[in-house]
Design an enzyme around this catalytic site. Structure first.
Site, PDB file in Angstrom:
ATOM      1  N   ARG A 104       1.003  -1.161   0.000  1.00 43.26           N
ATOM      2  CA  ARG A 104      -0.036  -0.145  -0.010  1.00 43.26           C
ATOM      3  C   ARG A 104       0.900   1.173   0.013  1.00 43.26           C
ATOM      4  O   ARG A 104       1.945   1.021   0.606  1.00 43.26           O
ATOM      5  CB  ARG A 104      -0.797  -0.026   1.364  1.00 43.26           C
ATOM      6  CG  ARG A 104      -1.909   0.953   1.241  1.00 43.26           C
ATOM      7  CD  ARG A 104      -3.174   0.655   0.702  1.00 43.26           C
ATOM      8  NE  ARG A 104      -4.204   1.722   1.196  1.00 43.26           N
ATOM      9  CZ  ARG A 104      -5.119   2.056   0.258  1.00 43.26           C
ATOM     10  NH1 ARG A 104      -4.692   2.183  -0.874  1.00 43.26           N
ATOM     11  NH2 ARG A 104      -6.095   2.926   0.623  1.00 43.26           N
ATOM     12  N   THR A 388     -10.409   0.725  -9.144  1.00 39.65           N
ATOM     13  CA  THR A 388      -9.401  -0.096  -8.568  1.00 39.65           C
ATOM     14  C   THR A 388      -9.280  -1.120  -9.609  1.00 39.65           C
ATOM     15  O   THR A 388     -10.088  -1.289 -10.563  1.00 39.65           O
ATOM     16  CB  THR A 388      -9.534  -0.618  -7.226  1.00 39.65           C
ATOM     17  OG1 THR A 388      -9.534   0.613  -6.387  1.00 39.65           O
ATOM     18  CG2 THR A 388      -8.391  -1.555  -6.628  1.00 39.65           C
ATOM     19  N   THR A 406      -4.222  -0.238  -6.906  1.00 30.25           N
ATOM     20  CA  THR A 406      -4.801   0.780  -7.439  1.00 30.25           C
ATOM     21  C   THR A 406      -3.958   2.023  -7.448  1.00 30.25           C
ATOM     22  O   THR A 406      -3.200   2.211  -7.020  1.00 30.25           O
ATOM     23  CB  THR A 406      -6.128   0.872  -6.515  1.00 30.25           C
ATOM     24  OG1 THR A 406      -7.150   1.941  -6.712  1.00 30.25           O
ATOM     25  CG2 THR A 406      -5.539   1.356  -5.005  1.00 30.25           C
ATOM     26  N   ASN A 408      -6.251   4.726  -6.767  1.00 36.38           N
ATOM     27  CA  ASN A 408      -7.453   5.338  -6.357  1.00 36.38           C
ATOM     28  C   ASN A 408      -8.419   5.593  -7.282  1.00 36.38           C
ATOM     29  O   ASN A 408      -8.979   4.973  -7.965  1.00 36.38           O
ATOM     30  CB  ASN A 408      -7.058   6.373  -5.038  1.00 36.38           C
ATOM     31  CG  ASN A 408      -8.186   6.745  -4.290  1.00 36.38           C
ATOM     32  OD1 ASN A 408      -8.650   5.881  -3.785  1.00 36.38           O
ATOM     33  ND2 ASN A 408      -8.175   8.091  -3.881  1.00 36.38           N
ATOM     34  N   ASP A 430      -7.666   8.446   0.612  1.00 39.70           N
ATOM     35  CA  ASP A 430      -8.116   7.629   1.516  1.00 39.70           C
ATOM     36  C   ASP A 430      -7.836   7.782   2.920  1.00 39.70           C
ATOM     37  O   ASP A 430      -8.530   6.999   3.729  1.00 39.70           O
ATOM     38  CB  ASP A 430      -7.581   6.139   0.828  1.00 39.70           C
ATOM     39  CG  ASP A 430      -8.308   5.756  -0.284  1.00 39.70           C
ATOM     40  OD1 ASP A 430      -9.286   6.219  -0.572  1.00 39.70           O
ATOM     41  OD2 ASP A 430      -8.015   4.509  -0.539  1.00 39.70           O
ATOM     42  N   SER A 459      -7.917   0.948   3.393  1.00 41.37           N
ATOM     43  CA  SER A 459      -8.328   0.519   2.269  1.00 41.37           C
ATOM     44  C   SER A 459      -9.662  -0.454   2.216  1.00 41.37           C
ATOM     45  O   SER A 459      -9.644  -0.965   3.522  1.00 41.37           O
ATOM     46  CB  SER A 459      -7.326   0.023   1.563  1.00 41.37           C
ATOM     47  OG  SER A 459      -7.698  -0.760   0.417  1.00 41.37           O
ATOM     48  N   SER A 460     -10.311  -0.607   1.477  1.00 41.71           N
ATOM     49  CA  SER A 460     -11.425  -1.698   1.472  1.00 41.71           C
ATOM     50  C   SER A 460     -11.078  -2.704   0.579  1.00 41.71           C
ATOM     51  O   SER A 460     -11.802  -3.873   0.283  1.00 41.71           O
ATOM     52  CB  SER A 460     -12.824  -0.958   0.709  1.00 41.71           C
ATOM     53  OG  SER A 460     -13.101   0.003   1.872  1.00 41.71           O
ATOM     54  N   GLY A 500     -13.965   0.623  -4.410  1.00 38.13           N
ATOM     55  CA  GLY A 500     -14.124   1.549  -3.262  1.00 38.13           C
ATOM     56  C   GLY A 500     -14.824   0.832  -2.303  1.00 38.13           C
ATOM     57  O   GLY A 500     -14.880  -0.122  -1.871  1.00 38.13           O
TER      58      GLY A 500
END
Length: 605
Positions: A104, A388, A406, A408, A430, A459-460, A500
Site C-alpha cells: 500500500r 481499482t 489501485t 485510487n 483515502d 483500504s477496502s 471502493g
C-alpha cells in the site's frame, strides 16, 4: 464447521418474491491446469504465457500486474499500491504457509493531519484527489518485485517481458478503452495530455497505443528494481515532484518497504476464508459479516438476491461497517480490536439486534456491550475510489494468488511523471482529511485513519481465497494460536473486486452466491449488486436491479437508491469481479470474468 442456528421468519412479502437475477448467458471458462482472470485480455494473456513457460502463480501474477500498468492505465499501475494474498497449494511452495504482501502507498514525510484544510479549517476541494499533492509514496514496484524475488520461479526479467513488449509495441484499443482515455482529468496535466490524448487528437477504436517512455521505465525496473526507490529512477521521480510542488522526496522513496502481514482466517459454513488484514478493512469486515450471517440458512429465506436474503445480508453489512468506521486504520499506528470483531459470540450478539422483517436505522444502532473497547472519539464520516482493479491466478500445483491494486480514482491524481510515462496515485484521499467530512466515497472513518507521515491509508480492498477445510498453521492469528494442519485444504474460490467502499459487499455477495446459493462463478460475477455501508443510511442498487425487488425493500422501511438512476449515459454499476472456482466434482478450474467491462477475460490451459 462453524455452528449456526437457522432463522426463517421473514415477512411473506419479502420471502415470496423470486430472485431478481436471471442466470448469465455465458458459462464459466474451464481449464484443467491453470487459470488467470483480469480486466484486460492482454494482461490475462501475459499471465497465461508465463504459466505455460513454467512459472508459478506468483510469476503469473507479477506478469499480470506489470501488464495492467500498460494496458489499463485507469487503475493498473506502477505509481500506486495494493495487496497480494498468496495461498500455497503444496507444502513445498513457500514453506506451505500463506502470505499477505502489503504494498500500500505511504504518506510522504511532509504530510500532516490538516494538509488539505484551508485557513478556516475547511477541506480544500480536490486537493487530495487531483494534482501533485494528492500522491502517496507508490508501493506497486516494491510489492511486485518483492513477490517475484521471494516466491516466484522465473525471475523478474522474464516475467516483465510481456509488459515491456506491450508498452513498446503497443496494444489495440477497443471502443470502450478509447472512450476511457477521454478523461477530462488527463487533459489537465501536460505529460498526461500528450501521452494518453495525443494533445487533443484522441485515440479511436482499432488504433494501436504505444508507450515508449513507459517501456523504457519498465526495462529499467526489470534490470534493477531497486533503481525505482534508491537509484537514478528515484532521483528523477523526486526531481519531478519537487518541480511540480509535490511532496514525495528521494528519502521517502528510499524509506518505502513492503510489509508481510499475517492473513486473517475465518470459517463460514465449513469453509475456510483466507483474507486481508489491516490496513485493509476488507478482510475483517468480511469476516464479521460472514460470522453474523452464519446464524442464518440464507437459501431457506429465498433465492439469490431475493428481498428476504438482501434484508438479512444488508443488516450484517450495516453492523460490520459501523465497526469499520470506528476502529480501523494502519496497524503500524493503531491498536485494532481484530479478535473482538471476529469473535463468534460478538456476531451472535449483533444477530440478536436484527429484526427479521424490517431495517435497523443506522442512527439508532447500538453496539452490543461487553465485547469491544470504547471507540476513539470522532466527529463523523469519510470515502474511497471505485477505480481499482483485481486479478486472480491459480497454477497447475494449486497455488493461488488474489491481488488487488489501485491508483485510487481513475487515472489517480492525473499526473504523469514526465519522461518516465507512468501515472501517480491520489491515494492520500483515502485518509480522513477532516473528521466529519466525507472523502471521495462517503465512508465513515475515525482518528485511526488520520493523515500522518509514513502512514498507510485504510483500504477496502479485499483479496480473498476460500478452501474447503482448514489448511494452515498460524503462529498468531486474531490473537489466538491454532493447531498445525499437515495438508492444505482443497482450493474452492479465488475472489476480489475493485469498487471502493463497495468492494467488501461485492466480495461477500460473490462468496454467498456461490457457496450458499449455488450460482456458478460466471453467474456470480454478472449478478446485480447491492450495497450498504452504515452511513449514509441508504441501500444502494445497481441500475439493472428489477424494480419490484427494490420496491419490496423500500416498502419494508429501507431508504433505497439506484446507481445513476437518472443518468442515461451511465450503466449505473460498480465493481469488476475477477473470479476463479474449482469444480468440486471434476477438479476443473472455472474462470468468471465480470462482463461489466468488455475487454477482459478469463483464460487458462
Amino acid at each position: 464447521m462453524a455452528r449456526f442456528t437457522r432463522t426463517s421468519s421473514v415477512a411473506l412479502s419479502l420471502a415470496l418474491l423470486a430472485s431478481p437475477f436471471a442466470a448469465a448467458q455465458t458459462a464459466p471458462v474451464r481449464a484443467q491446469h491453470a487459470m488467470v482472470t483480469s480486466i484486460h485480455h492482454d494482461a490475462t494473456d501475459a499471465g497465461v504465457e508465463i504459466l505455460r513457460e513454467g512459472g508459478n502463480a506468483v510469476d503469473a501474477a507479477v506478469a499480470v500486474g506489470f501488464a495492467l500498468a500498460v494496458v489499463y492505465p485507469a487503475a493498473g499501475n506502477i505509481g500506486g499500491g495494493g495487496f497480494m494474498l498468496i495461498r500455497p497449494g503444496t507444502k513445498t511452495f513457500a514453506h506451505g504457509q500463506p502470505h499477505f504482501l502489503d504494498y500500500r502507498e505511504k504518506a510522504p514525510s511532509a504530510a500532516s493531519t490538516d494538509m488539505y484544510l484551508d485557513a478556516q479549517g475547511n477541506v480544500i476541494p480536490k486537493m487530495s484527489t487531483v494534482g501533485s499533492k494528492a500522491s502517496g509514496v507508490p508501493g506497486t514496484v516494491a510489492g511486485l518485485t518483492y513477490a517475484e524475488k521471494q516466491y516466484g520461479r522465473l525471475g523478474l526479467a522474464k516475467v516483465m517481458q510481456p509488459a515491456i513488449r506491450l508498452a513498446r509495441d503497443g496494444y489495440v484499443l477497443t471502443d470502450e478503452e478509447a472512450r476511457i482515455l477521454h478523461s477530462s482529468l488527463l487533459g489537465q496535466f501536460p505529460a498526461s495530455y500528450r501521452i494518453f490524448q495525443r494533445n487533443g487528437r484522441f485515440y479511436e477504436a482499432g488504433e494501436r497505443f504505444q508507450q515508449p517512455e513507459l517501456a523504457r521505465t519498465l526495462q529499467r525496473i526489470a534490470t534493477d528494481p531497486d533503481d525505482f526507490y534508491r537509484g537514478k529512477l528515484a532521483a528523477e521521480i523526486a526531481a519531478f515532484e519537487q518541480a511540480n510542488k509535490g511532496l514525495i522526496t528521494a528519502q521517502d522513496l528510499a524509506a518505502y518497504e513492503v510489509k508481510e502481514r499475517t492473513p486473517l482466517v475465518g470459517h463460514y459454513h465449513g469453509y475456510e476464508v483466507l483474507t486481508s488484514p489491516p490496513p485493509s478493512s476488507g478482510g475483517i469486515v468480511l469476516l464479521e459479516t460472514l460470522n453474523i450471517l452464519s446464524g442464518y440458512d440464507l437459501p431457506k429465506l429465498g433465492p439469490d438476491r431475493s428481498p428476504a436474503q438482501i434484508h438479512i445480508i444488508t443488516e450484517a453489512f450495516r453492523r460490520a461497517y459501523m465497526d469499520r468506521g470506528d476502529y480501523l486504520g494502519d496497524p503500524d499506528f493503531n491498536t485494532i480490536p481484530l479478535a473482538q470483531m471476529a469473535d463468534p459470540q460478538y456476531a451472535a450478539a449483533w444477530r440478536k439486534t436484527i429484526d427479521p422483517t424490517k431495517p435497523s436505522p443506522s442512527a439508532t444502532l447500538v453496539r452490543p456491550t461487553g465485547f469491544m473497547p470504547e471507540p476513539p472519539k470522532q466527529e463523523a464520516p469519510t470515502h474511497e475510489s471505485p477505480q481499482t482493479t483485481h486479478f486472480s491466478v491459480v497454477d497447475a500445483d494449486g497455488n493461488a494468488v488474489s491481488s488487488t491494486y489501485t491508483l485510487n480514482f481513475g487515472f489517480g491524481s492525473g499526473v504523469t511523471v514526465d519522461g518516465l510515462g507512468f501515472l501517480l496515485n491520489d491515494e492520500m484521499d483515502d485518509f480522513a482529511s477532516k473528521m466529519g467530512v466525507p472523502n471521495g466515497f462517503g465512508l465513515i472513518q475515525g482518528p485511526a485513519n488520520a493523515i500522518a507521515p509514513g502512514k498507510r491509508p485504510l483500504s477496502s480492498m479485499t483479496p480473498t481465497i476460500v478452501s474447503e477445510a482448514p489448511s494452515y498453521t498460524y503462529h498468531k492469528l486474531l490473537g489466538r494460536t491454532t493447531s498445525s494442519v499437515v495438508h492444505p485444504g482443497k482450493l474452492r474460490l479465488v475472489l476480489g473486486s475493485p469498487g471502493g467502499s463497495t468492494i467488501i459487499t461485492t466480495v461477500a455477495n460473490d462468496l454467498i452466491s456461490v457457496l450458499d446459493n449455488g450460482l456458478d462463478i460466471q453467474a456470480a460475477a454478472d449478478a446485480p449488486r447491492f450495497h450498504h455501508q452504515y452511513l449514509p443510511d441508504v441501500l444502494q442498487f445497481e441500475k439493472k436491479f428489477p424494480l419490484d425487488t427494490i420496491d419490496a425493500l423500500k416498502a419494508s422501511g429501507y431508504i433505497t437508491k439506484r446507481e445513476a438512476e437518472f443518468d442515461e449515459k451511465s450503466a449505473g454499476q460498480w465493481g469488476d469481479s475477477e473470479l476463479i472456482a474449482v469444480d468440486p466434482k471434476t477438479g476443473e478450474l472455472m474462470g468468471g470474468h465480470d462482463n461489466r467491462h468488455h475487454f477482459g477475460k478469463a483464460a487458462g490451459y
